[in-house]
Design a protein around this motif. Sequence first.
Motif, PDB file in Angstrom:
ATOM      1  N   PHE A  27      24.765  -3.454   5.657  1.00 38.02           N
ATOM      2  CA  PHE A  27      23.889  -2.922   4.752  1.00 38.02           C
ATOM      3  C   PHE A  27      23.986  -3.464   3.228  1.00 38.02           C
ATOM      4  O   PHE A  27      22.858  -3.781   2.593  1.00 38.02           O
ATOM      5  CB  PHE A  27      24.079  -1.300   4.690  1.00 38.02           C
ATOM      6  CG  PHE A  27      23.380  -0.490   3.614  1.00 38.02           C
ATOM      7  CD1 PHE A  27      21.889  -0.169   3.683  1.00 38.02           C
ATOM      8  CD2 PHE A  27      23.807  -0.210   2.417  1.00 38.02           C
ATOM      9  CE1 PHE A  27      21.271   0.385   2.868  1.00 38.02           C
ATOM     10  CE2 PHE A  27      23.257   0.339   1.472  1.00 38.02           C
ATOM     11  CZ  PHE A  27      21.905   0.673   1.783  1.00 38.02           C
ATOM     12  N   VAL A  28      25.271  -3.377   2.801  1.00 35.20           N
ATOM     13  CA  VAL A  28      25.692  -3.969   1.589  1.00 35.20           C
ATOM     14  C   VAL A  28      25.084  -5.568   1.323  1.00 35.20           C
ATOM     15  O   VAL A  28      24.526  -5.987   0.458  1.00 35.20           O
ATOM     16  CB  VAL A  28      26.981  -3.916   1.204  1.00 35.20           C
ATOM     17  CG1 VAL A  28      27.506  -4.788  -0.287  1.00 35.20           C
ATOM     18  CG2 VAL A  28      27.345  -2.326   1.075  1.00 35.20           C
ATOM     19  N   LEU A  85      20.957  -5.570  -5.559  1.00 35.89           N
ATOM     20  CA  LEU A  85      20.900  -4.361  -6.297  1.00 35.89           C
ATOM     21  C   LEU A  85      22.325  -3.689  -6.894  1.00 35.89           C
ATOM     22  O   LEU A  85      22.148  -2.966  -7.557  1.00 35.89           O
ATOM     23  CB  LEU A  85      20.299  -3.175  -5.396  1.00 35.89           C
ATOM     24  CG  LEU A  85      18.935  -3.434  -4.917  1.00 35.89           C
ATOM     25  CD1 LEU A  85      18.447  -2.369  -3.882  1.00 35.89           C
ATOM     26  CD2 LEU A  85      17.658  -3.769  -5.873  1.00 35.89           C
ATOM     27  N   LEU A  86      23.367  -4.455  -6.510  1.00 37.94           N
ATOM     28  CA  LEU A  86      24.625  -3.975  -6.934  1.00 37.94           C
ATOM     29  C   LEU A  86      25.283  -4.687  -7.899  1.00 37.94           C
ATOM     30  O   LEU A  86      24.819  -5.868  -8.031  1.00 37.94           O
ATOM     31  CB  LEU A  86      25.499  -3.819  -5.693  1.00 37.94           C
ATOM     32  CG  LEU A  86      25.224  -3.060  -4.361  1.00 37.94           C
ATOM     33  CD1 LEU A  86      26.345  -3.048  -3.425  1.00 37.94           C
ATOM     34  CD2 LEU A  86      25.400  -1.430  -5.015  1.00 37.94           C
ATOM     35  N   GLN A 109      30.220  -7.793  -9.079  1.00 36.68           N
ATOM     36  CA  GLN A 109      31.605  -7.704  -8.650  1.00 36.68           C
ATOM     37  C   GLN A 109      31.756  -7.017  -7.027  1.00 36.68           C
ATOM     38  O   GLN A 109      32.692  -7.096  -6.539  1.00 36.68           O
ATOM     39  CB  GLN A 109      32.432  -7.113  -9.517  1.00 36.68           C
ATOM     40  CG  GLN A 109      32.163  -5.606  -9.471  1.00 36.68           C
ATOM     41  CD  GLN A 109      31.562  -5.145 -11.133  1.00 36.68           C
ATOM     42  OE1 GLN A 109      30.641  -5.750 -11.184  1.00 36.68           O
ATOM     43  NE2 GLN A 109      31.565  -4.002 -11.528  1.00 36.68           N
ATOM     44  N   TYR A 110      30.390  -6.697  -6.522  1.00 38.32           N
ATOM     45  CA  TYR A 110      30.453  -6.011  -5.212  1.00 38.32           C
ATOM     46  C   TYR A 110      29.531  -7.164  -4.483  1.00 38.32           C
ATOM     47  O   TYR A 110      28.968  -6.786  -3.720  1.00 38.32           O
ATOM     48  CB  TYR A 110      29.641  -4.783  -5.519  1.00 38.32           C
ATOM     49  CG  TYR A 110      30.417  -3.573  -6.373  1.00 38.32           C
ATOM     50  CD1 TYR A 110      31.629  -3.518  -6.150  1.00 38.32           C
ATOM     51  CD2 TYR A 110      29.666  -3.227  -7.473  1.00 38.32           C
ATOM     52  CE1 TYR A 110      32.445  -2.452  -6.923  1.00 38.32           C
ATOM     53  CE2 TYR A 110      30.335  -2.085  -8.209  1.00 38.32           C
ATOM     54  CZ  TYR A 110      31.385  -1.951  -7.963  1.00 38.32           C
ATOM     55  OH  TYR A 110      32.121  -1.100  -8.807  1.00 38.32           O
ATOM     56  N   ASP A 111      30.124  -8.290  -4.364  1.00 37.15           N
ATOM     57  CA  ASP A 111      29.644  -9.225  -3.560  1.00 37.15           C
ATOM     58  C   ASP A 111      30.465  -9.094  -2.204  1.00 37.15           C
ATOM     59  O   ASP A 111      31.573  -9.231  -2.036  1.00 37.15           O
ATOM     60  CB  ASP A 111      29.722 -10.617  -4.044  1.00 37.15           C
ATOM     61  CG  ASP A 111      29.539 -11.731  -3.177  1.00 37.15           C
ATOM     62  OD1 ASP A 111      28.882 -11.610  -2.193  1.00 37.15           O
ATOM     63  OD2 ASP A 111      29.580 -12.893  -3.389  1.00 37.15           O
ATOM     64  N   PRO A 112      29.436  -8.748  -1.018  1.00 40.99           N
ATOM     65  CA  PRO A 112      30.443  -8.252   0.014  1.00 40.99           C
ATOM     66  C   PRO A 112      31.156  -9.721   0.996  1.00 40.99           C
ATOM     67  O   PRO A 112      31.966  -9.245   1.690  1.00 40.99           O
ATOM     68  CB  PRO A 112      29.150  -7.783   1.198  1.00 40.99           C
ATOM     69  CG  PRO A 112      27.683  -8.315   0.305  1.00 40.99           C
ATOM     70  CD  PRO A 112      28.236  -8.579  -0.966  1.00 40.99           C
ATOM     71  N   ASN A 113      30.394 -10.825   0.135  1.00 42.54           N
ATOM     72  CA  ASN A 113      31.243 -11.861   0.830  1.00 42.54           C
ATOM     73  C   ASN A 113      32.722 -12.022   0.594  1.00 42.54           C
ATOM     74  O   ASN A 113      33.579 -12.485   1.144  1.00 42.54           O
ATOM     75  CB  ASN A 113      30.632 -13.292   0.542  1.00 42.54           C
ATOM     76  CG  ASN A 113      29.165 -13.532   1.158  1.00 42.54           C
ATOM     77  OD1 ASN A 113      29.013 -12.987   2.405  1.00 42.54           O
ATOM     78  ND2 ASN A 113      28.417 -14.288   0.343  1.00 42.54           N
TER      79      ASN A 113
END
Length: 398
Positions: free
Chosen positions: A68-69, A75-76, A79-83
């Motif tokens: 989902f992320v 939109l985040l 620093q919230y890069d899921p990679n």
Amino acid sequence: MRHITIFSLFFTLAVLSFSISSCKKDPSIITNEVAPWDTTDYLKINQLQVIGSHNSYRQHTYEPMYNFVQNISGLLPSQYDPNGWDYSHLPLEEQLSNYGMRAIELDIYNDPGNGGIFYNRRANGLINEPIATGITELKGPGMKILHVPDFDYMTNYYTFKSALTTIKSWSDAHPRHLPIIIQIESKEDAVTLSGFILTKPVAFDAAAADALDAEIKSVFGENLDNVITPDKFRGTYSTLSEAAENNAWPMLGNARGKVIFVMEGPAVEPYLSGHPVLEGRAVFLFRNAGDPETAFVLLNSAVNDETEIQQTVAAGYMVRTRSDENTDEARTGDYSGMNAAFASGAQIISTDYYKPDPRGVAGDSGWTDYHVHFPNNELARINPISAADKQGIGEIKE
């Protein structure tokens, strides 16, 4: 009368000989009071390099949430890069026993009063998953361990105390171990997502600072006998920086079986307030070299900061750096960060890859077998900067 005099003389010489030999080395200063000191035990602890794990508690992001992320990453905040979340860690006892980690990092959030702030994972509603965790440990008060509230919450340890209990049990079972650096990153991060109510963490204050010490003492004992504290290190020096610059670090033989806490993040200022040079505190702080309360310095970019790290280590401070970040090196196989970290003399080198990512065995996976280890897979090594003249004196064990 002459026979008595001769006997007395021999008896006196025997007692004197025994006394001299018994004073050569007091075994009580050795942690287990049995094994003699190794040659390397006479090194100061800032004359070593050890490898530790970054975000040591962490499990891989819950897969439906990770996917989902990935889809909403634009939109985040950046620093919230899921990679950068695409890694996980083994339980602490396995890291300590099987991979020789001697530095551990724990992210903590304040959860005071009645607790329960992180019992609900509110973003789960976005993926049609239950919000309530059903986890009893998350209901009560006390410091909680997780990476990012609502989104990246999978952890081997829900509470700070449970992680410390694991470390303490391992330490008790291995009384000759190298000192373990327990890095604490205090966090107040809250993800903002327009139109959706998410968890709002509680700020750290004076009460939280005292609660942190109380939780450490509840596991390691009120007297902190096996904790190297700022007061113990400072000794008769007026500041911690003065002690560091005068090389007041304990010898390894005296530090075996012990732990050292050091903290960064928003809890630092309230923790320091009212405790100049950390008097009476259990935890060191990552601060700037030369500040009176500084013994540890954080310089995370081994490549960019290599020269500054070398200078800071040479000045007497303990430095933590990173060999890799955001899974980049594990994907590219780039060892330049690891090599720079080793050459910098930073005493604490943090990695997400004390073992290769298992996906690296597949040639077309986009991953490599990158992993961080000292030459010849030593547990630790003699520091190339602070102990340049001690190279080759022996192997550092345990």
